[in-house]
Design an enzyme around this catalytic site. Structure first.
Site, PDB file in Angstrom:
ATOM      1  N   GLY A 221       0.772  -1.232   0.000  1.00 30.70           N
ATOM      2  CA  GLY A 221       0.000   0.000   0.000  1.00 30.70           C
ATOM      3  C   GLY A 221       0.806   1.286   0.000  1.00 30.70           C
ATOM      4  N   CYS A 246      12.074  -1.919   2.631  1.00 36.88           N
ATOM      5  CA  CYS A 246      10.962  -1.662   1.721  1.00 36.88           C
ATOM      6  C   CYS A 246       9.958  -0.667   2.319  1.00 36.88           C
ATOM      7  CB  CYS A 246      10.299  -2.977   1.317  1.00 36.88           C
ATOM      8  SG  CYS A 246       9.310  -2.847  -0.189  1.00 36.88           S
ATOM      9  N   GLN A 250      10.362   3.374   3.656  1.00 34.92           N
ATOM     10  CA  GLN A 250       9.516   4.513   3.302  1.00 34.92           C
ATOM     11  C   GLN A 250       8.900   5.170   4.541  1.00 34.92           C
ATOM     12  OE1 GLN A 250       6.768   2.531   0.721  1.00 34.92           O
ATOM     13  NE2 GLN A 250       8.296   2.157  -0.883  1.00 34.92           N
ATOM     14  N   ASN A 288      10.094  -5.293  -4.596  1.00 35.86           N
ATOM     15  CA  ASN A 288       8.651  -5.348  -4.788  1.00 35.86           C
ATOM     16  C   ASN A 288       8.036  -4.100  -4.172  1.00 35.86           C
ATOM     17  OD1 ASN A 288       5.946  -5.882  -4.982  1.00 35.86           O
ATOM     18  ND2 ASN A 288       5.911  -7.431  -3.378  1.00 35.86           N
ATOM     19  N   GLY A 290       5.834  -0.149  -5.228  1.00 34.88           N
ATOM     20  CA  GLY A 290       5.247   0.763  -6.193  1.00 34.88           C
ATOM     21  C   GLY A 290       5.391   2.213  -5.803  1.00 34.88           C
ATOM     22  N   HIS A 330      15.234  -5.857  -1.027  1.00 38.31           N
ATOM     23  CA  HIS A 330      15.035  -6.954  -0.073  1.00 38.31           C
ATOM     24  C   HIS A 330      16.317  -7.755   0.141  1.00 38.31           C
ATOM     25  CE1 HIS A 330      10.642  -6.817   0.592  1.00 38.31           C
ATOM     26  NE2 HIS A 330      10.630  -6.276  -0.618  1.00 38.31           N
ATOM     27  N   GLU A 332      16.758  -9.939   2.304  1.00 41.14           N
ATOM     28  CA  GLU A 332      16.377 -11.295   2.743  1.00 41.14           C
ATOM     29  C   GLU A 332      15.845 -12.118   1.570  1.00 41.14           C
ATOM     30  OE1 GLU A 332      12.467  -9.637   2.114  1.00 41.14           O
ATOM     31  OE2 GLU A 332      14.367  -8.794   2.784  1.00 41.14           O
TER      32      GLU A 332
END
Length: 358
Positions: A221, A246, A250, A288, A290, A330, A332
């Protein structure tokens, strides 16, 4: 077995005809693509895909079957799944079943037999858009155009506290915004005692656990939607060593007064190059997301540490005065490259040095 037609209708009106697999039904979601050649099990079960119809660019999916130990969470989170070709006869000694049966059991709608190359080119050129999978050609696009991913983190976070690893090890709170299980696995592998807590935990509740370090996890989201979490991060910054991945990257940036924005089509796959600005070395990373952090918005508040070698977007920030650092990619990754796993070692070192110098 009779094959049933289904229709994929994009927000711009473009329509594809494909064949159903997995569960039946109609669905609306945000259409994205991922370029990973392997790792479809991890993709399906990554909570960061909440609310999204995921397209695999690699043409054959399912060839090594479904393997439960490779899952990143207890269930799939994709809204629907699109592939060019599905494999109904997987060949792998670890396989527990085929993809179609798994999606049926988990009530996830699948679509195959469409030109995923053309679909990906549309998303790359036009940008991420909403789409619907329906049993009949869709003419009214009002539900598609009005769709948005909302309450994402609250929808995927754990409901209760869980612990893993050696109770005698360094105590790390894993703040679950939609965490991939491999984050905790990497910490446990390094001797940590992980306490995973829901996203609704407050700064006071986290500090009451008396942790040695705090992990801000990935998740789905719009990061700016998580106002309460951002306020709690402000209270925690500087109080203990922090590592963000990730969405965690943010959220920490927003807590520091930075800004984020939605990308045209994001970074999703296992082949994203990131450059360490201090050393010039380039690592291949799994990603991953957006949304991106706007580097300029953090001027004077931290040190830009990594950038994407393809488009120059922000991939990491260091906050030395706060004993914190965050990355967009990432480390991991599983499946995916292990180039950046050293970032977990750095976190352990930061915790130990923080304890020694306290």
């Amino acid at each position: 077995m009779k094959e049933c037609k289904a229709y994929l209708t994009l927000q711009n009106g473009k329509q594809f005809t494909g064949k159903r697999f997995g569960a039946d039904g109609d669905v609306v979601g945000e259409l994205v693509f991922t370029t990973g050649m392997t790792g479809y099990i991890e993709t399906l079960t990554d909570p960061s895909y909440f609310g999204q119809i995921v397209t695999q660019t690699f043409p054959l999916i399912g060839n090594y079957g479904m393997i439960s130990p490779d899952c990143e969470s207890k269930k799939p989170w994709v809204t629907a799944y699109i592939v060019r070709e599905k494999c109904d006869a997987p060949s792998n000694f670890r396989s527990e079943g085929e993809l179609d049966g798994y999606l049926k059991a988990q009530n996830v709608i699948g679509l195959y037999g469409i030109d995923t190359r053309e679909l990906t080119k549309i998303v790359r050129e036009t940008g991420v858009m909403n789409a619907a999978i329906t049993s009949k050609p869709l003419k009214d696009l009002s539900e598609v155009t009005s769709y948005s991913v909302k309450n994402a983190v609250k929808s995927v976070t754990c409901s209760e506290v869980t612990e893993s690893g050696d109770e005698r090890g360094l105590k790390v709170v894993v703040w679950d915004f939609g965490a991939k299980d491999n984050i905790s696995r990497e910490l446990v592998k390094r001797g940590c005692h992980c306490i995973k807590v829901p996203s609704t935990y407050t700064a006071e509740q986290i500090l009451a656990l008396d942790p040695d370090g705090l992990m801000l996890t990935n998740g789905p989201g719009d990061p700016a939607e998580n106002v309460e979490i951002i306020e709690n991060i402000k209270k925690l910054a500087g109080k203990l060593p922090i590592f963000g991945i990730c969405l965690g990257h943010q959220l920490f940036a927003l807590a520091m007064g930075g800004k984020t924005k939605k990308m045209k089509y994001g970074h999703r796959g296992a082949n994203q190059p990131v450059k360490n600005l201090a050393t010039g070395r380039v690592y291949i990373s799994s990603q991953n997301h957006g949304y991106e952090v706007i580097s300029e918005s953090l001027a004077g508040k931290g040190i830009l540490s990594y950038v994407n070698a393809n488009d120059g977007t922000c991939e990491g920030f260091d906050y030395p005065e706060l004993n914190a650092y965050t990355v967009q990619f990432h480390p991991e990754a599983c499946g995916g490259p292990q180039d950046a796993s050293f970032l977990f070692d750095k976190f352990i070192l930061n915790i130990k040095e923080g304890k020694f110098n306290a």
